[in-house]
Write a protein that holds these residues in place. Structure first.
Motif, PDB file in Angstrom:
ATOM      1  N   GLN A 176     -87.736  34.192  61.824  1.00  0.00           N
ATOM      2  CA  GLN A 176     -87.834  34.086  63.283  1.00  0.00           C
ATOM      3  C   GLN A 176     -86.645  34.721  64.000  1.00  0.00           C
ATOM      4  O   GLN A 176     -86.513  34.588  65.216  1.00  0.00           O
ATOM      5  CB  GLN A 176     -87.959  32.619  63.686  1.00  0.00           C
ATOM      6  CG  GLN A 176     -89.198  31.925  63.158  1.00  0.00           C
ATOM      7  CD  GLN A 176     -90.487  32.587  63.634  1.00  0.00           C
ATOM      8  OE1 GLN A 176     -90.703  32.747  64.825  1.00  0.00           O
ATOM      9  NE2 GLN A 176     -91.330  32.978  62.696  1.00  0.00           N
ATOM     10  N   ARG A 288    -100.139  28.084  61.241  1.00  0.00           N
ATOM     11  CA  ARG A 288     -98.947  28.913  61.453  1.00  0.00           C
ATOM     12  C   ARG A 288     -98.293  29.302  60.127  1.00  0.00           C
ATOM     13  O   ARG A 288     -97.713  30.394  60.019  1.00  0.00           O
ATOM     14  CB  ARG A 288     -97.936  28.178  62.330  1.00  0.00           C
ATOM     15  CG  ARG A 288     -98.336  28.046  63.785  1.00  0.00           C
ATOM     16  CD  ARG A 288     -97.168  27.573  64.640  1.00  0.00           C
ATOM     17  NE  ARG A 288     -96.120  28.579  64.731  1.00  0.00           N
ATOM     18  CZ  ARG A 288     -94.945  28.397  65.335  1.00  0.00           C
ATOM     19  NH1 ARG A 288     -94.668  27.217  65.888  1.00  0.00           N
ATOM     20  NH2 ARG A 288     -94.043  29.361  65.367  1.00  0.00           N
ATOM     21  N   THR A 291     -99.608  32.444  59.066  1.00  0.00           N
ATOM     22  CA  THR A 291     -99.468  33.577  59.989  1.00  0.00           C
ATOM     23  C   THR A 291     -98.000  33.797  60.327  1.00  0.00           C
ATOM     24  O   THR A 291     -97.239  34.277  59.497  1.00  0.00           O
ATOM     25  CB  THR A 291    -100.328  33.345  61.253  1.00  0.00           C
ATOM     26  OG1 THR A 291     -99.995  32.052  61.822  1.00  0.00           O
ATOM     27  CG2 THR A 291    -101.813  33.356  60.917  1.00  0.00           C
ATOM     28  N   ASP A 292     -97.565  33.375  61.523  1.00  0.00           N
ATOM     29  CA  ASP A 292     -96.216  33.724  61.969  1.00  0.00           C
ATOM     30  C   ASP A 292     -95.108  32.962  61.251  1.00  0.00           C
ATOM     31  O   ASP A 292     -93.957  33.401  61.245  1.00  0.00           O
ATOM     32  CB  ASP A 292     -96.087  33.525  63.478  1.00  0.00           C
ATOM     33  CG  ASP A 292     -96.237  32.077  63.904  1.00  0.00           C
ATOM     34  OD1 ASP A 292     -97.248  31.455  63.536  1.00  0.00           O
ATOM     35  OD2 ASP A 292     -95.345  31.572  64.619  1.00  0.00           O
ATOM     36  N   LEU A 293     -95.433  31.818  60.627  1.00  0.00           N
ATOM     37  CA  LEU A 293     -94.416  31.067  59.891  1.00  0.00           C
ATOM     38  C   LEU A 293     -94.532  31.229  58.377  1.00  0.00           C
ATOM     39  O   LEU A 293     -93.799  30.567  57.636  1.00  0.00           O
ATOM     40  CB  LEU A 293     -94.481  29.576  60.235  1.00  0.00           C
ATOM     41  CG  LEU A 293     -94.063  29.169  61.645  1.00  0.00           C
ATOM     42  CD1 LEU A 293     -94.023  27.653  61.771  1.00  0.00           C
ATOM     43  CD2 LEU A 293     -92.720  29.768  62.032  1.00  0.00           C
ATOM     44  N   ARG A 294     -95.391  32.081  57.916  1.00  0.00           N
ATOM     45  CA  ARG A 294     -95.499  32.279  56.461  1.00  0.00           C
ATOM     46  C   ARG A 294     -94.213  32.899  55.936  1.00  0.00           C
ATOM     47  O   ARG A 294     -93.733  33.908  56.473  1.00  0.00           O
ATOM     48  CB  ARG A 294     -96.684  33.178  56.122  1.00  0.00           C
ATOM     49  CG  ARG A 294     -96.885  33.339  54.608  1.00  0.00           C
ATOM     50  CD  ARG A 294     -98.019  34.308  54.289  1.00  0.00           C
ATOM     51  NE  ARG A 294     -98.138  34.495  52.849  1.00  0.00           N
ATOM     52  CZ  ARG A 294     -99.099  34.005  52.095  1.00  0.00           C
ATOM     53  NH1 ARG A 294    -100.062  33.277  52.657  1.00  0.00           N
ATOM     54  NH2 ARG A 294     -99.137  34.220  50.791  1.00  0.00           N
TER      55      ARG A 294
END
Length: 334
Positions: A176, A288, A291-294
């Protein structure tokens, strides 16, 4: 009902033999109540599991009980729940391995609202490489986001960084855009932690936090998996309006600090519990995590795969600090 039996790791907890675990065979008639029956393919070994297996803490609410707070597999019976037979699903927390037979068995029957369909993009094995540790790390990041933490606020310190939750927190925060500083008692894992996304690795033995009510504000925020004295001292070094997420208590359950960081710097102490996380939040965070937190390299978090017969010895190693990363438990059906 079929008389076929299947393997399980049963934990017996009483005053004479706390945490005595043994391999056994169960029948479907011995499963607990619930609408959904699952053929379990994988579980994982978490710190709470190790405590239950070894008797290191009173985890079980009644005894005997199949251990394992995580499970992933495929639906074999589901009644009128809308989950077709063969659906890949997971269950984490919700009382598994504490109040209800857990994931260390080839079959599991649970209430329907505990069951999470595995999102497209994950299989049952990958779901357990994440497991409770992945959900907890995702919850930590979600709590930080909700409280307006940002990479611009400064470096994020992750304590207990070589453990399952800590390593996943390092990976998720780095993905992130955060500058992540990993604190660990295993300096030999520096290269591994760096590969997960840590920009710096601090050795716990050389980490000397101060004792004043307020110390130099150097951390934008903290994800703490240790608790106790370390957590107390870290509250004094967080920058104004930074956040500390408290996850674990391996270093102790007591917290002795002052209100100074909270009333003079606006520091927030945020709690996380994944065991009773609301279902809607579970569904959202598992989506998540695909997707964006994998994690950028989920395989890098995996350090070993074991069977049920190896869990007692490995639990002792975990509590002695001789494990790291994520341990996958492969559940044999026969």
């Amino acid at each position: 009902m079929s008389s076929e039996t299947f393997p399980a790791l049963m934990i017996h907890e009483d005053r004479l033999a706390p945490g005595r675990a043994e391999l056994c065979r169960l029948s479907r008639a011995e499963l607990m109540d619930g609408e959904v029956e699952i053929a379990v393919e994988y579980s994982s070994l978490n710190y709470k599991d190790a405590l239950a297996i070894t008797g290191g803490a009173r985890i079980l609410r009644h005894s005997p009980l199949v251990g394992g707070i995580d499970a992933a597999g495929r639906v074999v019976e589901s009644g009128q729940t809308g989950l077709p037979v063969g659906t890949p699903v997971l269950v984490t927390g919700c009382g598994l391995g504490e109040l209800h037979h857990g994931g260390y068995a080839a079959r599991l029957r649970v209430p329907a609202d505990w069951v999470i369909p595995i999102p497209e993009g994950l299989d049952t094995r990958e779901a357990m490489l994440l497991g409770t540790a992945g959900l907890t790390a995702a919850l930590a990041l979600s709590r930080l986001e909700d409280n307006r933490q940002s990479p611009e606020a400064g470096p994020m310190l992750v304590t207990g960084a070589s453990g399952g939750v800590g390593a996943l927190a390092v990976s998720l925060l780095a993905a992130q855009g955060y500058e992540v500083v990993a604190l660990t008692g295993k300096p030999e894992l520096t290269d591994w932690l760096t590969s997960l996304g840590a920009s710096r690795v601090l050795e716990r033995a050389a980490f000397k936090p101060g004792r004043r009510p307020l110390e130099k504000a150097q951390w934008g925020g903290v994800v703490d998996t240790v608790g106790g004295e370390l957590l107390a001292t870290l509250t004094r070094g967080v920058r104004p309006w930074g956040n500390i997420v408290s996850i674990g208590l391996a270093g102790g359950a007591d917290l002795h600090t002052t209100v100074m960081p909270f009333i003079l710097r606006g520091v927030s102490l945020l709690g996380v519990t994944s065991a009773n996380c609301p279902r809607d939040q579970r569904l959202h965070l598992w989506q998540r995590l695909t997707t964006d937190l994998r994690p950028a390299d989920l395989a890098a978090l995996h350090t070993r795969t074991v069977g049920l017969a190896e869990l007692v010895e490995l639990s002792e190693h975990m509590l002695a600090g001789r494990t790291y990363g994520r341990t996958l438990v492969e559940i044999a059906s026969g």
